[in-house]
Design a protein around this motif. Structure first.
Motif, PDB file in Angstrom:
ATOM      1  N   SER A  79     -31.551   4.993  56.148  1.00 22.85           N
ATOM      2  CA  SER A  79     -31.636   4.830  54.688  1.00 22.85           C
ATOM      3  C   SER A  79     -30.234   4.752  54.107  1.00 22.85           C
ATOM      4  O   SER A  79     -29.326   5.439  54.574  1.00 22.85           O
ATOM      5  CB  SER A  79     -32.379   6.009  54.058  1.00 22.85           C
ATOM      6  N   THR A  80     -30.079   3.907  53.097  1.00 20.38           N
ATOM      7  CA  THR A  80     -28.750   3.675  52.539  1.00 20.38           C
ATOM      8  C   THR A  80     -28.723   3.868  51.030  1.00 20.38           C
ATOM      9  O   THR A  80     -29.745   3.773  50.341  1.00 20.38           O
ATOM     10  CB  THR A  80     -28.281   2.245  52.855  1.00 20.38           C
ATOM     11  N   LEU A  81     -27.522   4.111  50.550  1.00 13.61           N
ATOM     12  CA  LEU A  81     -27.259   4.262  49.125  1.00 13.61           C
ATOM     13  C   LEU A  81     -26.005   3.448  48.835  1.00 13.61           C
ATOM     14  O   LEU A  81     -25.039   3.530  49.604  1.00 13.61           O
ATOM     15  CB  LEU A  81     -27.025   5.733  48.809  1.00 13.61           C
TER      16      LEU A  81
ATOM     17  N   ARG B  82      -9.977   6.589  44.733  1.00 13.67           N
ATOM     18  CA  ARG B  82     -10.869   6.258  45.832  1.00 13.67           C
ATOM     19  C   ARG B  82     -12.310   6.405  45.348  1.00 13.67           C
ATOM     20  O   ARG B  82     -12.639   7.347  44.618  1.00 13.67           O
ATOM     21  CB  ARG B  82     -10.615   7.183  47.020  1.00 13.67           C
ATOM     22  N   GLU B  83     -13.165   5.448  45.747  1.00 12.36           N
ATOM     23  CA  GLU B  83     -14.546   5.470  45.280  1.00 12.36           C
ATOM     24  C   GLU B  83     -15.500   5.215  46.441  1.00 12.36           C
ATOM     25  O   GLU B  83     -15.161   4.534  47.413  1.00 12.36           O
ATOM     26  CB  GLU B  83     -14.765   4.392  44.211  1.00 12.36           C
ATOM     27  N   GLY B  84     -16.701   5.773  46.316  1.00 11.86           N
ATOM     28  CA  GLY B  84     -17.714   5.560  47.327  1.00 11.86           C
ATOM     29  C   GLY B  84     -18.325   4.184  47.213  1.00 11.86           C
ATOM     30  O   GLY B  84     -18.559   3.696  46.102  1.00 11.86           O
ATOM     31  N   VAL B  85     -18.577   3.556  48.337  1.00 11.87           N
ATOM     32  CA  VAL B  85     -19.161   2.215  48.381  1.00 11.87           C
ATOM     33  C   VAL B  85     -20.588   2.279  48.905  1.00 11.87           C
ATOM     34  O   VAL B  85     -21.505   1.703  48.319  1.00 11.87           O
ATOM     35  CB  VAL B  85     -18.308   1.300  49.284  1.00 11.87           C
ATOM     36  N   ALA B  86     -20.783   2.961  50.018  1.00 14.67           N
ATOM     37  CA  ALA B  86     -22.103   3.043  50.635  1.00 14.67           C
ATOM     38  C   ALA B  86     -22.161   4.275  51.527  1.00 14.67           C
ATOM     39  O   ALA B  86     -21.143   4.736  52.037  1.00 14.67           O
ATOM     40  CB  ALA B  86     -22.393   1.795  51.469  1.00 14.67           C
TER      41      ALA B  86
END
Length: 122
Positions: free
Chosen positions: A56-58, A45-49
């Motif tokens: 504010s976003t990453l 599993r991986e982070g997307v956003a």
């Protein structure tokens, strides 16, 4: 009771678009960082956003410029608009609430949704 309920997953062709939604309930909407993660078959599993309370976003490098995360504070709902979809975007997408801002998997992730499936065909 805390609930994260995702919707919007579908099967699309490469180059297409989808909008995922995550309805948040249970008094966590403002006290946690909210994020989208994905898990493809046979992969971690991986982070997307991830999004902060001020909007504010990453983003993960693999989706930067194609995916946009936003929040509708009146509806306690998060969105992930996915454009220019690729077959490698095929995964189960999960909404999550966490205490620390970031895209890694960590023990600070307190809540998960049940997931919504996105399938992109070539």
């Amino acid at each position: 009771q805390v609930q994260l309920v995702e919707s919007g997953g579908d099967s699309v062709q490469a180059g297409g678009s989808l909008r995922l939604s995550c309805a948040v309930s249970g008094n966590i909407y403002w006290s946690y960082y909210m994020g989208w993660f994905r898990e493809a078959p046979g992969k971690e599993r991986e982070g997307v956003a991830v999004i902060e309370s001020d909007g504010s976003t990453l983003y993960a490098e693999s989706v930067k410029g194609r995916f946009t995360m936003s929040r509708d504070n009146a509806k306690n709902t998060l969105y992930l608009v996915m454009n220019s979809l690729k077959p490698e975007d095929t995964a189960m997408y999960y909404c999550a609430a966490r205490r620390i801002l970031g895209l890694w998997l960590g023990p600070d992730i307190a809540y998960w949704g049940q997931g919504t499936q996105v399938t992109v065909s070539s």
